[in-house]
Design a protein around this motif. Sequence first.
Motif, PDB file in Angstrom:
ATOM      1  N   ARG A 222       0.418  -1.092  -0.302  1.00 60.72           N
ATOM      2  CA  ARG A 222      -0.172  -0.164   0.188  1.00 60.72           C
ATOM      3  C   ARG A 222       1.096   1.641   0.027  1.00 60.72           C
ATOM      4  O   ARG A 222       1.386   1.212   0.722  1.00 60.72           O
ATOM      5  N   ALA A 223       0.116   2.083  -0.870  1.00 57.72           N
ATOM      6  CA  ALA A 223       0.696   3.517  -0.574  1.00 57.72           C
ATOM      7  C   ALA A 223      -0.512   4.615  -0.547  1.00 57.72           C
ATOM      8  O   ALA A 223      -1.520   4.074  -1.494  1.00 57.72           O
ATOM      9  N   ALA A 224      -0.186   5.217   0.085  1.00 57.09           N
ATOM     10  CA  ALA A 224      -1.745   6.188   0.862  1.00 57.09           C
ATOM     11  C   ALA A 224      -1.815   7.264  -0.588  1.00 57.09           C
ATOM     12  O   ALA A 224      -3.527   7.367  -0.788  1.00 57.09           O
ATOM     13  N   ASP A 225      -1.378   7.295  -1.291  1.00 53.99           N
ATOM     14  CA  ASP A 225      -1.362   8.629  -2.342  1.00 53.99           C
ATOM     15  C   ASP A 225      -0.137   8.249  -3.244  1.00 53.99           C
ATOM     16  O   ASP A 225       0.619   7.685  -3.518  1.00 53.99           O
ATOM     17  N   ASP A 226      -0.091   9.117  -4.434  1.00 52.82           N
ATOM     18  CA  ASP A 226       1.407   9.646  -4.961  1.00 52.82           C
ATOM     19  C   ASP A 226       2.025   9.608  -4.529  1.00 52.82           C
ATOM     20  O   ASP A 226       3.309   9.229  -5.039  1.00 52.82           O
ATOM     21  N   ALA A 227       2.524  10.777  -3.427  1.00 51.91           N
ATOM     22  CA  ALA A 227       3.158  11.181  -3.135  1.00 51.91           C
ATOM     23  C   ALA A 227       3.801  10.061  -2.380  1.00 51.91           C
ATOM     24  O   ALA A 227       4.902  10.230  -2.722  1.00 51.91           O
ATOM     25  N   SER A 228       2.859   9.496  -1.347  1.00 50.54           N
ATOM     26  CA  SER A 228       3.515   8.583  -0.540  1.00 50.54           C
ATOM     27  C   SER A 228       4.522   7.300  -1.434  1.00 50.54           C
ATOM     28  O   SER A 228       5.667   6.681  -1.458  1.00 50.54           O
ATOM     29  N   GLN A 229       3.861   7.152  -2.689  1.00 53.20           N
ATOM     30  CA  GLN A 229       3.973   6.066  -3.847  1.00 53.20           C
ATOM     31  C   GLN A 229       5.648   6.815  -4.254  1.00 53.20           C
ATOM     32  O   GLN A 229       6.616   5.976  -4.301  1.00 53.20           O
ATOM     33  N   ALA A 230       6.130   7.568  -4.646  1.00 54.40           N
ATOM     34  CA  ALA A 230       7.263   8.321  -5.399  1.00 54.40           C
ATOM     35  C   ALA A 230       8.142   8.207  -3.907  1.00 54.40           C
ATOM     36  O   ALA A 230       9.222   7.982  -4.788  1.00 54.40           O
ATOM     37  N   GLU A 231       7.764   8.743  -2.957  1.00 53.93           N
ATOM     38  CA  GLU A 231       8.795   8.600  -1.784  1.00 53.93           C
ATOM     39  C   GLU A 231       9.145   7.227  -1.602  1.00 53.93           C
ATOM     40  O   GLU A 231      10.296   6.957  -1.524  1.00 53.93           O
ATOM     41  N   MET A 232       8.391   5.795  -2.070  1.00 54.04           N
ATOM     42  CA  MET A 232       8.955   4.721  -2.107  1.00 54.04           C
ATOM     43  C   MET A 232       9.720   5.038  -3.318  1.00 54.04           C
ATOM     44  O   MET A 232      10.499   3.214  -2.945  1.00 54.04           O
ATOM     45  N   VAL A 233       9.498   4.526  -4.484  1.00 53.98           N
ATOM     46  CA  VAL A 233      10.099   4.611  -5.310  1.00 53.98           C
ATOM     47  C   VAL A 233      12.187   5.358  -5.406  1.00 53.98           C
ATOM     48  O   VAL A 233      12.746   4.936  -5.596  1.00 53.98           O
ATOM     49  N   GLU A 234      12.165   6.234  -4.483  1.00 49.46           N
ATOM     50  CA  GLU A 234      13.665   6.729  -4.183  1.00 49.46           C
ATOM     51  C   GLU A 234      13.565   6.372  -3.546  1.00 49.46           C
ATOM     52  O   GLU A 234      15.167   6.217  -3.275  1.00 49.46           O
ATOM     53  N   LYS A 235      13.075   5.652  -2.599  1.00 48.50           N
ATOM     54  CA  LYS A 235      14.021   5.008  -1.146  1.00 48.50           C
ATOM     55  C   LYS A 235      14.407   4.107  -2.434  1.00 48.50           C
ATOM     56  O   LYS A 235      15.698   3.125  -1.580  1.00 48.50           O
ATOM     57  N   LEU A 236      14.130   2.569  -2.930  1.00 45.21           N
ATOM     58  CA  LEU A 236      13.924   1.534  -3.461  1.00 45.21           C
ATOM     59  C   LEU A 236      15.811   2.741  -4.880  1.00 45.21           C
ATOM     60  O   LEU A 236      16.482   1.658  -4.552  1.00 45.21           O
ATOM     61  N   VAL A 237      15.443   2.985  -4.682  1.00 48.32           N
ATOM     62  CA  VAL A 237      16.424   3.743  -6.130  1.00 48.32           C
ATOM     63  C   VAL A 237      17.789   4.401  -5.058  1.00 48.32           C
ATOM     64  O   VAL A 237      18.313   3.619  -5.438  1.00 48.32           O
ATOM     65  N   ALA A 238      17.790   5.120  -4.669  1.00 44.72           N
ATOM     66  CA  ALA A 238      18.212   5.353  -3.156  1.00 44.72           C
ATOM     67  C   ALA A 238      19.754   4.851  -2.446  1.00 44.72           C
ATOM     68  O   ALA A 238      20.619   4.407  -2.536  1.00 44.72           O
ATOM     69  N   ASN A 239      18.410   3.538  -1.905  1.00 41.08           N
ATOM     70  CA  ASN A 239      18.696   2.519  -0.318  1.00 41.08           C
ATOM     71  C   ASN A 239      19.081   1.294  -1.143  1.00 41.08           C
ATOM     72  O   ASN A 239      20.224   0.387  -0.564  1.00 41.08           O
TER      73      ASN A 239
END
Length: 315
Positions: A222-239
Motif C-alpha cells: 500500500r501507498a496512501a497516494d501518489d506522493a507516498s508512492q513516489a517516496e517509496m520509489v525514491e528509497k528503492l533507488v537511493a537505498n
Amino acid sequence: MARNGIHHVTAIAGDARRNLDFYVNVLGLRLVKKTVNFDDPGTYHFYYGDEAGQPGTILTFFPWTHVAPGRLGVGETQETSFRVPERSLGWWTERFVQKGVRHEAPVTRFGETALPFRDPDGMRLALVAVPGAEAEPGWAGGDVPAEHAIRGFHGVSLMLDKAERTAAILTDVFGFAEVGKEGNVTRLKADAETGGIVDLNEVGGFLPGRPGGGTVHHVAFRAADDASQAEMVEKLVANHGLVTTEQKDRDYFRSVYFREPGGVLFEIATDEPGFAVDEPAEALGQALKLPRLLEPHRDRIEAVLPDVSGVRAAA
C-alpha cells in the motif's frame, strides 16, 4: 486504519467459473470488481474482498482456461493467509469437509493457529485464527455467516534463497519490522490491521518457482497516494539500487512494479481512488467494467471472454 501493509495479492487460475464459484460461494468473499486484464483483455481480472473492497482484503485472479500448473519454488509467494475469528476454525474445517476442499490439520505458527488449504488450482492458502477479529465487520452477503466471515488478509509467506535483502526493503521502504523467528522463517509485521504480516522462508538450494495455475503473480503493497508512492520509489533507488516501472493507471489504483532481490514481483499500489469509482458500492462486481481505452471494443471483448453468467455471485 494505517496506510501500509499489503494492498492486494494477484494470482493465476484456470477455469474462470470454477474460480468465481470457489471464492464467492465457498470462501464467502465478495466479488468487488469484474474487469479484464488490461494487458490481455481477452482474460478476466476478478477482484475478491470485503464488502467495501478495502486495501488489505483484495485477492485478484487472472483466470486462463488452459493454463499449465505452476510449481512452488524459490522467488515465489508460498502461501497467502486470511484472518478469521479465533473460534471459527472448527466451523471452517467442517465446511471444507462438506465442500470437498483440500485442507490439512491445523498448525501453530508464531503462537497462532492456522488451517492450511488449497483452492481448485492448488494455490496454497490458510485461515489464521486471530483474537478480536470477531469485532471487525464481516461480509454477510454470501453463504458464510458474518460471525465466521473472512476479515481480509493476515499476510503472505515468501520462499527465498536468501532473506536479508528482501527484509531490508520491507523494513526500509514499506515500514515493516521484524517481530520473530521460527526455524528458517523470519516474521515481519507492519502497523496494519489487515495484510500486516510477511513471513520470509529462507530455503537456500531449492528449485526456482515456475509461474502457472495456482501460483501468485505478484504481491502489492500500500501507498496512501501518489506522493507516498513516489517516496517509496525514491528509497528503492537511493537505498537499494532498484528501479521500478513507470506508473500505470489501473483505474482503481495507480501502480509501479519491481522485482525484489529474492525474485518475487512486488507492486506499490495507491489506496486511491478505490473500487467504487465506476459503480455504486452496493453494486460492486455485478457488471463487467472496462477501462476507457477498451470500452469501444466491448462487444468483441465480451464475445471472447468465458461465460460466467450461470455462477451465482452475491450482491
